[in-house]
Design an enzyme around this catalytic site. Structure first.
Site, PDB file in Angstrom:
ATOM      1  N   GLU A  54       0.799  -1.242   0.000  1.00 33.82           N
ATOM      2  CA  GLU A  54       0.000   0.000   0.000  1.00 33.82           C
ATOM      3  C   GLU A  54       0.833   1.294   0.000  1.00 33.82           C
ATOM      4  OE1 GLU A  54      -3.309  -0.019   2.811  1.00 33.82           O
ATOM      5  OE2 GLU A  54      -3.566  -2.181   2.589  1.00 33.82           O
ATOM      6  N   ARG A 109      -4.669  15.484  16.005  1.00 36.61           N
ATOM      7  CA  ARG A 109      -4.847  14.761  14.755  1.00 36.61           C
ATOM      8  C   ARG A 109      -6.117  15.222  14.035  1.00 36.61           C
ATOM      9  NH1 ARG A 109      -2.270  10.442  12.824  1.00 36.61           N
ATOM     10  NH2 ARG A 109      -3.274   9.795  10.902  1.00 36.61           N
ATOM     11  N   CYS A 110      -5.950  15.572  12.761  1.00 34.08           N
ATOM     12  CA  CYS A 110      -7.081  16.051  11.972  1.00 34.08           C
ATOM     13  C   CYS A 110      -7.247  15.167  10.743  1.00 34.08           C
ATOM     14  CB  CYS A 110      -6.838  17.484  11.515  1.00 34.08           C
ATOM     15  SG  CYS A 110      -6.574  18.604  12.888  1.00 34.08           S
ATOM     16  N   TRP A 125     -16.348   7.444   6.386  1.00 33.84           N
ATOM     17  CA  TRP A 125     -15.258   8.405   6.563  1.00 33.84           C
ATOM     18  C   TRP A 125     -15.282   9.510   5.510  1.00 33.84           C
ATOM     19  CZ3 TRP A 125     -11.063   4.197   8.037  1.00 33.84           C
ATOM     20  CH2 TRP A 125     -11.365   3.736   9.321  1.00 33.84           C
ATOM     21  N   HIS A 160      -0.147  -0.556  17.863  1.00 33.92           N
ATOM     22  CA  HIS A 160      -0.234   0.838  18.302  1.00 33.92           C
ATOM     23  C   HIS A 160       1.083   1.382  18.842  1.00 33.92           C
ATOM     24  CE1 HIS A 160      -4.485  -0.137  18.097  1.00 33.92           C
ATOM     25  NE2 HIS A 160      -4.718   1.151  18.049  1.00 33.92           N
TER      26      HIS A 160
END
Ligand code: GLN
Ligand code: ZN
Length: 779
Positions: free
Chosen positions: A488, A519-520, A565, A698
């Site tokens: 990807e 975070r945007c 989303w 994570h």
């Protein structure tokens, strides 16, 4: 007079100034005083912007350096012990430590705010939890605005919602889980104290947000509402109780019975609820949420005026406020700053600043001002949108209307497919694979940025991506993975990449919305009928496939996640838009199969987060969501293996829907909860194959072989071992190569140990599942 009000303004800044400042502070290049000054500058700018837009009831304390739920936690002094004792006030380092963790104290949990893509920090409660007023932020920001000549209505998150969003970290006496609502009596005096201080500072109204009012309330929550507001009624300022994201519905009588002076209703999500209120009557001030705070379309002012006029006729102008449906936190800041959209598309849209102008226009109209020119311009723009050939594609509409139940079914049932796939793929027991993305290194991101800026040519960029892909495949082969992926590298984001290639989609340059902390995300816009003019991923998957003798898995994002989303068109049901996307993905699936790909993964990490807030609406949603996945995945032959992946997961209550997807293999995030989530699959007797994540991606931590073996043995106690896959929790795009290499080495070693017979099942402990925001960094 009708009043123009706002419930909350985006705090990140039109150019993400807050992100820049907060991240600079974290890096140590901005001092605490400088960060405070930047916060004050943004607040002042936002207050003035709202005033210039014609808003008279302007919120304060809607600003936050990280999250408004965390602000409330700090306010009430509910700081978990691991972040150190609270002196007089919670300090800024303590505040950020709660959100982000430190070397010795893991961060607090984070999860989605109702049905939005905004994540809040989950309050944590322990036995013997104590509370104390530990921040005066609401008072300070009220005074700060007042010093600028702006009289604000401070916003607080209400006590019942705050407690309901929290989680007990320990069991109480006996083995029952602590009930956060038990802390209500302890926090009410702090709320009362704060309200008194706000009154003393000059606040006549306070907005108190109780979004849980639009959810199914337990009897205990209902009782909590009664006692909370009885205690706060006399505390000082008048309270505007704000409900949003849905209808009050069966909680309407409760809301009306509370001793508060005002009630805000979301009339965009639930326009029908006004009729009930008009019939019942009330002596409260009503705030009518008529402008969509969750989407970017221009309001139909003519249509919005009708309920507003009915309310004014019934209750009188002095008792009515006009407002957005919810805080504008969920939409981008200013359309005028946008450069990427053409004029026609722009004329259909409204971001936060434009939405406030709409609120002002509605209010002015109700107050008798001549707004005919503005209303006519609005009506013309909307008529043009409805009629635009850009949004209507008759071929797409016809194809969607012609979908039949047969289109949603694979040719054979799972057992037959399984045999065919085993013969074709020839995978070992406990096959190993990854979730799709591999590290997006600085070089990958730099090459993408350079290409976008025109610094490198298409050909150079393509050659670069081919080298990355080839290297990634060589690494996977060397590691000994069984089912490979291409990595990807060509994708910036798992939705944007597809949106850019689908018709009916548009992208903004500055349409940022806060996702969590600094975070945007920049959700794409679906404005028209969606179709796929040409293959989107086949080239990369086929190229990757040509480089290895091992089987290759192609990667797609599923229709529900693409929908979830994005900012979705509001002129047809979401289910219809989703079906169009599903048909586009279906075409891609067919092309991937024709190109020889033996396995295709269709990611649906957002399936669960699309669940409606009310239980009774779940089945309808899950019905069309599952159908869309099946429509996208069903056209393939028996020997083509369909995978899916979900990561933000609490599956227990939606197992039948997950099984109904009928994917041959599902990979899920489970390592954090020590396989607890997998129990749902065992209890339900999930029929197909499963890859429970054994590496929590994570953090950079490398899990040991033993650890993964233990997790897999636990998994083997709930899922028959011949249906188990071995894979990480999620995609690896945010990870670096060193830990990726080390962890995958261990993962392959763990699978080999199991193949040698180390599968004595270990029981899954009844632990606590900890859903978290997806760590893939894709959204
Ligand atoms: N295929 C995607 C990736 O690996 C899946 C990401 C996700 O689940 N959010 O990045
Ligand atoms: Zn994931």
């Amino acid at each position: 007079m009708v009043i123009a009000a706002n419930l909350g303004f985006p705090r990140i800044g039109a150019r993400r100034e807050l992100k820049t400042a907060v991240e600079a502070y974290w890096k140590g290049t901005l001092s605490e005083a400088e960060l405070a000054a930047e916060g004050a500058r943004l607040r002042a700018h936002h207050w003035q912007t709202q005033r210039s837009a014609g808003i008279t009831t302007i919120p304060s304390n809607d600003f936050s350096f990280y999250d408004q739920v965390l602000d409330t936690t700090a306010l009430l002094g509910a700081v978990p012990e691991r972040f150190g004792p609270v002196a007089e006030r919670v300090t800024l380092p303590q505040y950020f430590a709660m959100a982000r963790g430190t070397d010795d104290a893991p961060a607090m949990e984070m999860t989605k705010w109702f049905d939005t893509n905004y994540h809040y920090i989950v309050p944590e409660f322990t036995n013997g939890q104590t509370f104390r007023l530990s921040s005066l932020k609401p008072v300070e920001e009220f005074l700060e605005a007042r010093a600028l000549g702006i009289h604000t209505r401070p916003v607080l998150l209400g006590p019942v919602s705050w407690l309901s969003l929290g989680k007990a970290k320990e069991t109480g006496l006996g083995e029952t889980r602590l009930d956060p609502l038990a802390f209500l009596p302890a926090i009410l005096p702090i709320y009362a104290d704060l309200l008194a201080r706000l009154a003393a500072a000059g606040a006549d109204w306070v907005q108190i947000d109780e979004p849980v009012l639009v959810t199914d309330l337990s009897p205990a929550q209902t009782r909590a509402f009664r006692s909370a507001y009885a205690a706060l009624a006399a505390a000082g300022p008048k309270l505007m109780l704000a409900s949003y994201f849905g209808a009050l519905d069966d909680n309407l009588d409760l809301a009306l019975s509370l001793p508060v002076a005002g009630l805000h209703l979301d009339l965009v999500r639930a326009p029908e609820q006004l009729a009930g209120l008009l019939a019942k009557g009330t002596d409260k001030v009503l705030s009518l949420g008529l402008v969509d705070g969750r989407n970017i379309w221009r309001t139909d002012l003519g249509r919005a005026l009708e309920p507003a006029q009915a309310a004014v006729r019934k209750f009188g102008a002095d008792r009515i406020q006009i407002a957005p449906s919810c805080s504008l936190l969920h939409v981008p800041v200013d359309l005028d700053a946008e450069t990427e959209l053409d004029a026609e598309l722009t004329s259909w849209l409204a971001f936060a600043v434009q939405k406030l102008a709409e609120v002002a226009t509605l209010t002015a109209t109700l107050n008798g001002t001549d707004t005919r020119a503005a209303l006519a311009a609005n009506a013309a723009a909307l008529a043009a949108r409805r009629a635009s050939p850009r949004i209507h594609d008759p071929k797409v509409k016809a194809r969607s209307a012609a979908v039949t139940p047969a289109d949603l079914r694979r040719a054979s049932a799972f057992p037959a497919r399984r045999a065919a796939q085993a013969a074709r793929l020839k995978l070992p027991a406990f096959p190993t694979t990854t979730i799709g993305s591999f590290p997006q290194t600085t070089e990958v991101r730099r090459a993408r940025a350079d290409h976008r800026k025109g610094l490198i040519s298409d050909a150079e960029y393509d050659a670069f991506l081919k080298r990355e892909t080839a290297a990634c495949i060589a690494r996977q082969e060397a590691l000994g993975l069984d089912l490979l992926v291409h990595g990807e590298f060509e994708r910036n984001d798992m939705v944007e990449y597809f949106g850019e290639q689908l018709s009916g989609y548009a992208f903004t340059r500055l349409g940022w919305v806060q996702s969590y902390g600094s975070r945007c995300v920049k959700p794409p816009l679906i404005f028209g009928d969606v179709s796929r003019p040409q293959p989107m991923t086949v080239g990369w998957s086929a190229y990757a496939s040509s480089l290895s003798d091992l089987p290759m898995k192609a990667m797609l994002t599923g229709p529900v996640t693409i929908l979830q989303w994005s900012f979705v068109r509001d002129d047809q049901p979401r289910s219809e838009t989703c079906r169009q996307i599903a048909l586009a993905i279906r075409d891609e699936v067919a092309d991937l199969e024709a190109a020889g790909l033996p396995a295709i993964q269709i990611d649906e990490p957002a399936l669960r987060e699309g669940l409606p807030l009310r239980r009774r609406d779940w089945d309808a949603y899950l019905g069309w969501a599952v159908d869309c996945f099946r429509l996208a995945s069903a056209p393939v032959r028996d020997d083509t293996q369909i995978h899916t992946h979900m990561c933000y997961a609490e599956f227990n209550d939606i197992m039948p829907a997950i099984a109904a997807l009928d994917a041959d293999v599902i990979s899920v995030e489970t390592s954090r909860s020590d396989m607890e989530l997998l129990k749902a699959f065992g209890d339900f007797a999930y029929p197909n194959e499963i890859g429970p994540g054994v590496w929590d991606i994570h953090a950079p931590r490398v899990p040991a072989v033993d650890e993964m073996v233990v997790l897999l043995r636990k998994a083997a106690s709930v899922i028959p071992e011949d249906r188990l896959w071995v894979n990480p929790d999620c995609g690896l795009k945010t990870r670096g190569w060193p830990e990726t290499q080390a962890s995958l080495t261990n993962l392959v070693a763990a699978a080999r140990r199991l193949r040698q017979g180390d599968v004595t099942p270990l029981p899954v402990e009844p632990g606590r599942s900890q859903p978290v925001a997806c760590g893939c960094g894709a959204h």
